[in-house]
Design a protein around this motif. Structure first.
Motif, PDB file in Angstrom:
ATOM      1  N   PHE A 239      44.399  -3.581 -10.586  1.00  0.00           N
ATOM      2  CA  PHE A 239      44.208  -2.288 -11.247  1.00  0.00           C
ATOM      3  C   PHE A 239      44.496  -2.377 -12.741  1.00  0.00           C
ATOM      4  O   PHE A 239      43.659  -1.986 -13.572  1.00  0.00           O
ATOM      5  CB  PHE A 239      45.111  -1.256 -10.577  1.00  0.00           C
ATOM      6  CG  PHE A 239      45.034   0.138 -11.145  1.00  0.00           C
ATOM      7  CD1 PHE A 239      43.920   0.925 -10.907  1.00  0.00           C
ATOM      8  CD2 PHE A 239      46.075   0.658 -11.891  1.00  0.00           C
ATOM      9  CE1 PHE A 239      43.844   2.223 -11.407  1.00  0.00           C
ATOM     10  CE2 PHE A 239      46.010   1.950 -12.397  1.00  0.00           C
ATOM     11  CZ  PHE A 239      44.898   2.736 -12.164  1.00  0.00           C
TER      12      PHE A 239
ATOM     13  N   SER B 103      37.252   5.254 -11.140  1.00  0.00           N
ATOM     14  CA  SER B 103      37.274   4.615  -9.820  1.00  0.00           C
ATOM     15  C   SER B 103      36.413   5.420  -8.867  1.00  0.00           C
ATOM     16  O   SER B 103      36.301   6.637  -8.986  1.00  0.00           O
ATOM     17  CB  SER B 103      38.711   4.477  -9.280  1.00  0.00           C
ATOM     18  OG  SER B 103      39.443   5.670  -9.434  1.00  0.00           O
TER      19      SER B 103
ATOM     20  N   TRP C  15      38.913  -3.411  -7.106  1.00  0.00           N
ATOM     21  CA  TRP C  15      40.313  -2.971  -7.006  1.00  0.00           C
ATOM     22  C   TRP C  15      40.606  -2.754  -5.528  1.00  0.00           C
ATOM     23  O   TRP C  15      40.235  -1.766  -4.945  1.00  0.00           O
ATOM     24  CB  TRP C  15      40.534  -1.692  -7.809  1.00  0.00           C
ATOM     25  CG  TRP C  15      41.866  -1.040  -7.575  1.00  0.00           C
ATOM     26  CD1 TRP C  15      43.056  -1.652  -7.303  1.00  0.00           C
ATOM     27  CD2 TRP C  15      42.135   0.371  -7.585  1.00  0.00           C
ATOM     28  NE1 TRP C  15      44.055  -0.716  -7.140  1.00  0.00           N
ATOM     29  CE2 TRP C  15      43.517   0.527  -7.314  1.00  0.00           C
ATOM     30  CE3 TRP C  15      41.347   1.505  -7.801  1.00  0.00           C
ATOM     31  CZ2 TRP C  15      44.117   1.781  -7.249  1.00  0.00           C
ATOM     32  CZ3 TRP C  15      41.951   2.758  -7.735  1.00  0.00           C
ATOM     33  CH2 TRP C  15      43.323   2.891  -7.474  1.00  0.00           C
TER      34      TRP C  15
END
Length: 354
Positions: free
Chosen positions: A325, A102, A158
């Motif tokens: 997620f 991420s 996300w």
């Protein structure tokens, strides 16, 4: 799913990365996911010079491999690009196993604010780091477009959420005795947050700052008229949001800004620059004012109805954030070795697989 999350950002840090990962863990447990964290608490570490709450872990690939063998995770997510993130990445590559990453922090901009390092060098390093992942999660559509333009691939959305039971409109005397209108900032007090752009504004009433960090002493010395309240969390923080009149977000480098949603959930209108984060969260909602002139935005935000802000916050839930997620992780791990695939090809491959 038994998910190992490798992160260099963890307690005692108070930031959006830690809050997001905690929320994902809670939501995962409710969905039958077993989250396992690999953090600086698992290794010997040293404080980052000038920023002691951030720990630099003395971690090796073999140490991460031992964690893999001990926990036997089915999936791996690497949340940060620090020592733990790098060691976990090397371990995954050594084992030939897929992983997701991420992109939380504009590291190139943060580094350039502190040292003469060209942003192009830092972005090249980050492209290499994330390029080995089966999917890299980003918080907003505008950030996804920006990173795609910089050559990043396998990008997946996300979003973030907010606890609307904790952060809510309420009668609050948390800022009683402070002359209004009250313009509030909440966040880390560091050079990359661009606090000077807020504290230097000519505004009526009082500027209130909640948070701590390496720039606090300097900022307090320059702006003795502002109220610095230190770090506040939980109900104490919610009461401060509810007692303020406008939330001012001067950052030019945040990738999202969870504090934006916390403020809105408490009925607090937002004033911000037209950059990634505020543009995605605030633009077109009527819950804030976005302008290149931050003073103009802050004053205009005083007229925004608080119920409009609350209504916008209710659209952003941690449940939806968790759904994205874990869906991203399933997609990326199903795709496996297709590390260079574009998102559309990843989706097509997922359909093939199931």
């Amino acid at each position: 799913m038994k998910l190992l999350i490798a992160t260099d950002a963890w307690h005692p840090q108070v930031n959006g990365v830690v809050r997001s990962l905690e929320q994902m863990a809670r939501a995962g447990e409710a969905q039958g996911v077993e989250p396992i964290f690999l953090t600086p608490q698992d290794f010997h570490s040293l404080p980052l010079p000038g920023y002691s709450e951030i720990r630099l872990s003395l971690v090796t690939r073999s140490g991460v491999l031992q964690a893999f063998d001990g926990h036997a995770p089915t999936h791996v997510h690497i949340a940060t690009e620090g020592p733990i993130g790098h060691a976990a990445r090397r371990a995954c590559l050594a084992r030939g196993r897929p992983f997701t990453t991420s992109y939380h922090t504009r590291f190139p901009e943060y580094l350039a604010a502190r040292a003469p390092v060209p942003q192009s060098w830092s972005y090249a390093w980050l492209r290499r780091f994330h390029g080995a992942a089966s999917g890299t999660m980003v918080s907003t559509p505008s950030l996804e477009r920006e990173l795609a333009g910089r050559g990043f691939s396998n990008l997946m959305t996300w979003t973030r959420g907010v606890d609307t039971a904790l952060f809510r409109p309420q009668a609050s005397d948390a800022l009683a005795g402070i002359p209004g209108p009250i313009f509030l900032f909440v966040g880390r007090l560091a050079v990359e947050k661009n606090l000077q752009a807020f504290l230097g504004l000519d505004l009526p009433g009082t500027k209130v700052v909640v948070g701590d960090g390496p720039d606090r002493a300097r900022l307090q010395g320059l702006h003795p008229e502002a109220r610095f309240l230190g770090t506040r969390t939980g109900e104490d923080l919610a009461e401060i949001y509810a007692a303020a009149d406008v939330f001012v977000f001067p950052s030019l480098t945040d990738t999202f800004g969870i504090v934006l949603l916390e403020a809105l959930a408490c009925g607090l209108p937002v004033a911000a620059f037209p950059v990634t984060g505020p543009l995605d969260v605030i633009s077109g909602t009527g819950a804030g004012v976005i302008a290149a002139d931050l003073r103009e935005a802050a004053l205009a935000a005083l007229a925004i109805p608080r119920e409009r802000c609350r209504a916008e916050a209710l659209r952003h839930t941690w449940a939806e954030s968790a759904r994205q997620f874990y869906a991203n992780i399933e997609i990326a791990h199903a795709v496996g070795p297709m590390r260079a695939a574009k998102p559309a090809k990843q989706a097509a491959r997922l359909v093939e697989l199931g």
